[in-house]
Write a protein that holds these residues in place. Structure first.
Motif, PDB file in Angstrom:
ATOM      1  N   TRP A 213     -11.730  -1.501   4.478  1.00  0.00           N
ATOM      2  CA  TRP A 213     -11.691  -2.248   3.217  1.00  0.00           C
ATOM      3  C   TRP A 213     -10.232  -2.423   2.835  1.00  0.00           C
ATOM      4  O   TRP A 213      -9.503  -1.429   2.696  1.00  0.00           O
ATOM      5  CB  TRP A 213     -12.429  -1.488   2.117  1.00  0.00           C
ATOM      6  N   GLU A 214      -9.790  -3.673   2.670  1.00  0.00           N
ATOM      7  CA  GLU A 214      -8.377  -3.951   2.430  1.00  0.00           C
ATOM      8  C   GLU A 214      -8.185  -5.057   1.402  1.00  0.00           C
ATOM      9  O   GLU A 214      -9.092  -5.846   1.141  1.00  0.00           O
ATOM     10  CB  GLU A 214      -7.678  -4.382   3.731  1.00  0.00           C
ATOM     11  N   ASP A 215      -6.973  -5.106   0.870  1.00  0.00           N
ATOM     12  CA  ASP A 215      -6.532  -6.157  -0.048  1.00  0.00           C
ATOM     13  C   ASP A 215      -5.195  -6.654   0.500  1.00  0.00           C
ATOM     14  O   ASP A 215      -4.285  -5.856   0.727  1.00  0.00           O
ATOM     15  CB  ASP A 215      -6.362  -5.561  -1.454  1.00  0.00           C
ATOM     16  N   PHE A 216      -5.074  -7.959   0.723  1.00  0.00           N
ATOM     17  CA  PHE A 216      -3.865  -8.478   1.358  1.00  0.00           C
ATOM     18  C   PHE A 216      -2.609  -8.304   0.508  1.00  0.00           C
ATOM     19  O   PHE A 216      -1.500  -8.405   1.022  1.00  0.00           O
ATOM     20  CB  PHE A 216      -4.049  -9.949   1.744  1.00  0.00           C
ATOM     21  N   ARG A 217      -2.749  -8.036  -0.794  1.00  0.00           N
ATOM     22  CA  ARG A 217      -1.582  -7.760  -1.643  1.00  0.00           C
ATOM     23  C   ARG A 217      -1.254  -6.270  -1.692  1.00  0.00           C
ATOM     24  O   ARG A 217      -0.213  -5.887  -2.247  1.00  0.00           O
ATOM     25  CB  ARG A 217      -1.826  -8.234  -3.079  1.00  0.00           C
ATOM     26  N   CYS A 218      -2.094  -5.444  -1.145  1.00  0.00           N
ATOM     27  CA  CYS A 218      -1.964  -3.991  -1.258  1.00  0.00           C
ATOM     28  C   CYS A 218      -0.884  -3.462  -0.318  1.00  0.00           C
ATOM     29  O   CYS A 218      -1.020  -3.544   0.906  1.00  0.00           O
ATOM     30  CB  CYS A 218      -3.313  -3.352  -0.938  1.00  0.00           C
ATOM     31  N   PRO A 219       0.222  -2.905  -0.842  1.00  0.00           N
ATOM     32  CA  PRO A 219       1.291  -2.407   0.018  1.00  0.00           C
ATOM     33  C   PRO A 219       0.865  -1.232   0.885  1.00  0.00           C
ATOM     34  O   PRO A 219       1.334  -1.088   2.023  1.00  0.00           O
ATOM     35  CB  PRO A 219       2.397  -2.004  -0.966  1.00  0.00           C
ATOM     36  N   ALA A 220      -0.034  -0.389   0.387  1.00  0.00           N
ATOM     37  CA  ALA A 220      -0.511   0.724   1.202  1.00  0.00           C
ATOM     38  C   ALA A 220      -1.336   0.225   2.384  1.00  0.00           C
ATOM     39  O   ALA A 220      -1.314   0.823   3.462  1.00  0.00           O
ATOM     40  CB  ALA A 220      -1.334   1.683   0.347  1.00  0.00           C
ATOM     41  N   CYS A 221      -2.063  -0.889   2.190  1.00  0.00           N
ATOM     42  CA  CYS A 221      -2.809  -1.492   3.298  1.00  0.00           C
ATOM     43  C   CYS A 221      -1.851  -1.987   4.378  1.00  0.00           C
ATOM     44  O   CYS A 221      -2.104  -1.830   5.576  1.00  0.00           O
ATOM     45  CB  CYS A 221      -3.675  -2.643   2.788  1.00  0.00           C
ATOM     46  N   ALA A 222      -0.745  -2.592   3.960  1.00  0.00           N
ATOM     47  CA  ALA A 222       0.252  -3.063   4.927  1.00  0.00           C
ATOM     48  C   ALA A 222       0.867  -1.889   5.678  1.00  0.00           C
ATOM     49  O   ALA A 222       1.104  -1.966   6.886  1.00  0.00           O
ATOM     50  CB  ALA A 222       1.334  -3.870   4.223  1.00  0.00           C
ATOM     51  N   GLN A 223       1.136  -0.781   4.982  1.00  0.00           N
ATOM     52  CA  GLN A 223       1.667   0.398   5.647  1.00  0.00           C
ATOM     53  C   GLN A 223       0.692   0.911   6.697  1.00  0.00           C
ATOM     54  O   GLN A 223       1.090   1.248   7.823  1.00  0.00           O
ATOM     55  CB  GLN A 223       1.953   1.492   4.612  1.00  0.00           C
ATOM     56  N   PHE A 224      -0.582   0.964   6.343  1.00  0.00           N
ATOM     57  CA  PHE A 224      -1.592   1.403   7.300  1.00  0.00           C
ATOM     58  C   PHE A 224      -1.646   0.466   8.503  1.00  0.00           C
ATOM     59  O   PHE A 224      -1.628   0.905   9.654  1.00  0.00           O
ATOM     60  CB  PHE A 224      -2.962   1.470   6.617  1.00  0.00           C
ATOM     61  N   GLU A 225      -1.719  -0.845   8.228  1.00  0.00           N
ATOM     62  CA  GLU A 225      -1.824  -1.819   9.312  1.00  0.00           C
ATOM     63  C   GLU A 225      -0.595  -1.786  10.218  1.00  0.00           C
ATOM     64  O   GLU A 225      -0.714  -1.805  11.445  1.00  0.00           O
ATOM     65  CB  GLU A 225      -2.018  -3.217   8.735  1.00  0.00           C
TER      66      GLU A 225
END
Length: 285
Positions: A96-108
């Motif tokens: 589950w992700e949000d393209f504006r989420c900086p933590a999601c970008a770190q994970f990816e």
């Protein structure tokens, strides 16, 4: 009731109303780190946090969403999962992700190569779910616009590479640059064959806005703590106290343990192609 008592009652009600408004404002604007895990990549440590979901009544910026038109190939009971990988892979990674989420970008950015490696080897399949909590927490529409564009890429069989391009080019959270459809179309140029009239029309018309709202509603109803929420066969890979921390080595180990004595998957939907569209022919810049 005396005049003095009436004044006190009115004052109390006014104070309660002000406190309620302050609390609502705080809910709308907060972006909290509620958990963290250390991810080791090539000897470097990247801190990954969970961006807390807004628990209020806001729907993450999709209030004006149009008719519910799901992108092609979605799966699951709610039809909000975008699948990537062999359908018969022995393990499932739910994201589950949000393209504006900086933590999601770190994970990816930390786990991308590892996830692609395991997916291409038929060890895991991924089910991506899109949320718009940053729009709800901070205002703006970049989460919604980017999620709609990613759904348009799914129609073209290019979700995985475009998903990666969005995270490799994520703007600073306060800028909300993904609210600009022109920027999303520009980034599509980094994925071979994606920037077509059909894709542009889909992005500009917000074709899948209603579906994105449905996906975000499912996220809110799921009781998840925030994004990214990542589960391997239903178990969170972000450990609780006392468990192993997430790292490339541990993630590979967990998948290996889950897949013991199970053959790799090999059956892929035709739209994904032989490589599952998991290796983007795209620039990281």
């Amino acid at each position: 009731m005396s005049e003095n008592q009436e004044r006190k009652r009115v004052a109390r009600e006014r104070l309660q109303q002000e406190r309620a408004r302050d609390k609502a404002r705080e809910k709308r604007r907060r972006t909290l780190i509620v958990a963290s895990a250390v991810v080791g990549v090539l000897g470097l440590a990247a801190v990954v946090g969970l961006i807390a979901a807004n628990s209020g009544k806001e729907d993450g910026g999709a209030t004006e969403a149009g008719p519910l038109l799901a992108p092609s190939g979605v799966q699951g009971e709610e039809q909000v999962a975008i699948p990537v990988g062999a359908t018969d892979a022995p393990s499932t990674l739910t994201v589950w992700e949000d393209f504006r989420c900086p933590a999601c970008a770190q994970f990816e950015n930390a786990l991308r190569d590892t996830i692609h490696e395991l997916e291409q080897a038929g060890q895991i399949k991924i089910e991506y779910h899109l949320a718009t909590i940053i729009d709800g927490n901070m205002g703006g529409s970049g989460s919604l616009r980017a999620a709609n564009a990613a759904a348009c890429a799914q129609d073209a069989g290019k979700f995985a590479p475009y998903h990666d391009v969005l995270y490799m080019n994520q703007p600073p959270e306060p800028e909300d640059a993904f609210a600009d459809n022109g920027r999303l179309i520009e980034l599509a140029g980094k994925v071979e064959g994606l920037d077509t009239p059909a894709f542009r029309s889909c992005v500009e018309e917000g074709k899948h806005d209603g579906w994105v709202k449905k996906s975000n509603d499912a996220f809110q109803a799921g009781g998840f703590r925030g994004t990214p929420t990542v589960m391997l066969n239903g178990e969170s890979i972000f450990p609780t106290k006392g468990k192993e921390q997430i790292s490339v080595a541990n993630f590979k180990k967990w998948v290996k343990e889950a897949n013991e004595n199970k053959p790799p998957g090999s059956e892929r939907p035709a739209a994904q192609g032989a490589d599952g569209s998991a290796s983007p022919e795209a620039s990281a810049s």
